[in-house]
Design a protein around this motif. Structure first.
Motif, PDB file in Angstrom:
ATOM      1  N   TYR A 152       0.831  -1.208   0.000  1.00 25.82           N
ATOM      2  CA  TYR A 152       0.000   0.000   0.000  1.00 25.82           C
ATOM      3  C   TYR A 152       0.868   1.262   0.000  1.00 25.82           C
ATOM      4  O   TYR A 152       0.413   2.339  -0.365  1.00 25.82           O
TER       5      TYR A 152
ATOM      6  N   TYR B 135       7.614  -4.581  -6.908  1.00 30.43           N
ATOM      7  CA  TYR B 135       6.231  -4.125  -7.024  1.00 30.43           C
ATOM      8  C   TYR B 135       6.223  -2.633  -7.330  1.00 30.43           C
ATOM      9  O   TYR B 135       6.951  -1.852  -6.709  1.00 30.43           O
ATOM     10  N   ALA B 136       5.434  -2.258  -8.318  1.00 24.57           N
ATOM     11  CA  ALA B 136       5.306  -0.849  -8.723  1.00 24.57           C
ATOM     12  C   ALA B 136       6.666  -0.230  -9.007  1.00 24.57           C
ATOM     13  O   ALA B 136       6.947   0.915  -8.633  1.00 24.57           O
TER      14      ALA B 136
ATOM     15  N   GLU C  26      -4.663  -3.416 -10.516  1.00 23.54           N
ATOM     16  CA  GLU C  26      -5.317  -2.208 -10.029  1.00 23.54           C
ATOM     17  C   GLU C  26      -4.669  -1.596  -8.793  1.00 23.54           C
ATOM     18  O   GLU C  26      -4.976  -0.450  -8.434  1.00 23.54           O
ATOM     19  N   GLY C  27      -3.814  -2.350  -8.103  1.00 26.63           N
ATOM     20  CA  GLY C  27      -3.132  -1.815  -6.934  1.00 26.63           C
ATOM     21  C   GLY C  27      -3.748  -2.280  -5.617  1.00 26.63           C
ATOM     22  O   GLY C  27      -4.895  -2.730  -5.564  1.00 26.63           O
TER      23      GLY C  27
END
Length: 483
Positions: free
Chosen positions: A296, A401-402, A470-471
């Motif tokens: 997150y 991630y990301a 989508e996260g």
């Protein structure tokens, strides 16, 4: 700044023999003894036995066995810093240098309680330890020799046995310690009569300890000295929260009435449900939180519980999915859970999610999976947030991630499992199913094949897909929408 003239404050007789002089015992058990003495409930001091040849006794002696204890955490719903000088200790013995002094503790009639914290590796049996050695290598060996000395000094008096309260962080710590003592009795041929005295006149009490004691605040010690107005080489820091669950009878409670001094000490018939409560709620909440909050975009536990979405996710995981699977009363479980959340909000502790993430696969298996399985058995459906955490770990263990690398620390076989599984991922749903099936089917970690749990594979695949496409924020929303 100057060194304070440390004055020995304890005039109480020795009632406790403590194996270990480290931060935890000084910030936990010795804190309780100090509080009991302040309220005239105990009238006892501690003789400290240094378990290793090198340790802190020279510094303790230089400070007349007195030290400063800082308590930093949440108290009565508010952040509180308190400090005081602990005067529970009265004498120290290094059995490697003064073995006769060590054995003399057995002749101290008032000394009837044994406390220890010799690390998880301390309670072991080593056949190389011999009776005629001046200080056995192992703690159980030293304890057996002390008990034999007491047995002989008081001619087997059944009223002169010890209450033994180990604090080592292993399951059934007292049972394990007693087994090792009994093994030494046999190895050293100390006789059936002595063995019977150990069995019937001494109480080995399994315990569960719970308090964060970071220890000596090296990074801030000069600031602390300035605040105190004196130098203290043995400052110990701890949180405010404390809990000691002792599997003992009324005699144990009367001998150690810390509960009457305002300490959270519970005397129970069986410590197991409290152990399960701690593992499932405190440790399980940590393990559930880590991948969700990290993906997150959060780095610490405190930031996690301060974020409205992550906090709500965690609270529902604890109160709706974990607590209903446990056997203690709902009230006791919810009170404990509320205390756990307050501990997570401690502004004085910077607890990084990545530091909790070490070996997360085995942690999930022991801390979270039992709640998931029990919830499924009770409700014939899966606990969404616990499953979402599992799905988040699958993305987390991908190592990226990301656009950001994630430094995963785990056993080599786990790292290889994820590396091989994600290699086959090409962006398609079919390949994602293969990834999830490979992880859920890794029996060495799960002690079984999780693909056999109805609906789990498909739900994990769905959640992983949402995270990737989508996260994490959208996964949290999706879980909420399912309620």
């Amino acid at each position: 700044m100057h060194a304070v003239e440390w004055k020995k404050a304890s005039n109480h007789p020795v009632r406790v023999i403590q194996f270990g002089e480290g931060n935890f015992l000084r910030g936990f058990v010795d804190w309780m003894i100090h509080k009991m003495n302040e309220q005239n409930l105990f009238n006892g001091s501690v003789a400290v036995v240094q378990p290793l040849a090198k340790g802190l006794l020279p510094i303790l002696e230089s400070q007349n066995y007195t030290y400063t204890h800082y308590l930093k955490g949440i108290k009565n719903q508010e952040p509180v810093i308190e400090y005081y000088k602990n005067t529970a200790l009265s004498v120290g013995i290094n059995p490697y240098e003064d073995f006769e002094g060590y054995l003399s503790l057995a002749h101290t009639e008032t000394a009837s309680i044994i406390v220890s914290n010799t690390t998880e590796a301390g309670i072991v049996f080593d056949p190389k330890d011999q009776l005629d050695m001046e200080a056995s290598v192992t703690y159980p060996g030293k304890l057996t020799r002390l008990m034999y000395e007491r047995y002989e000094a008081f001619k087997g008096d059944p009223d002169k046995g010890y209450i033994v309260l180990p604090c080592e962080l292993i399951d059934n710590n007292a049972d394990r310690l007693k087994e090792a003592v009994m093994a030494y009795i046999d190895l050293w041929n100390l006789g059936e009569t002595f063995k019977t005295w150990v069995e019937k006149s001494n109480q080995f009490c399994n315990t569960l300890v719970d308090r964060i004691v970071p220890g000596y605040p090296k990074e801030t010690i000069k600031t602390i000295w300035e605040e105190l107005g004196y130098e203290d080489q043995l400052v110990v820091e701890s949180e405010q929260f404390n809990l000691w669950v002792i599997q003992g009878n009324d005699k144990v409670q009367q001998a150690f009435p810390a509960d009457e001094a305002g300490c959270q000490v519970l005397f129970v018939e069986d410590v197991t449900p409290y152990k399960v409560r701690k593992v499932r709620i405190l440790n399980g909440a940590h393990t559930t939180l880590v991948p969700v909050a990290y993906l997150y975009g959060i780095e610490t536990v405190l930031e996690s519980v301060e974020d409205p979405q992550i906090n709500q996710f965690l609270m529902k995981a604890i109160f709706d999915e974990i607590i209903p699977t446990l056997t203690l009363s709902k009230e006791a479980l919810e009170i404990y859970a509320a205390e756990v959340i307050l501990r997570f909000k401690n502004p004085f502790v910077k607890h990084y999610l990545m530091s909790i993430s070490l070996n997360s696969m085995s942690k999930y298996q022991t801390r979270v999976l039992p709640s998931l399985l029990a919830y499924f058995d009770q409700n014939s459906k899966l606990p969404k947030r616990l499953v979402a955490a599992l799905a988040s770990y699958m993305v987390f263990y991908r190592g990226e991630y990301a656009g950001k690398k994630i430094a995963i620390v785990d056993n080599e076989d786990i790292l290889k499992l994820y590396k091989d599984a994600w290699k086959q991922y090409d962006g398609s749903k079919t390949s994602l199913v293969d990834v999830v099936e490979a992880v859920l089917g890794y029996e060495p970690n799960w002690k079984g094949n999780l693909n056999h749990i109805p609906g789990l594979r498909d739900q994990v695949v769905n959640y992983v897909s949402i995270i990737l496409d989508e996260g994490m924020e959208n996964l949290i929303h999706a879980v909420e929408d399912e309620d």
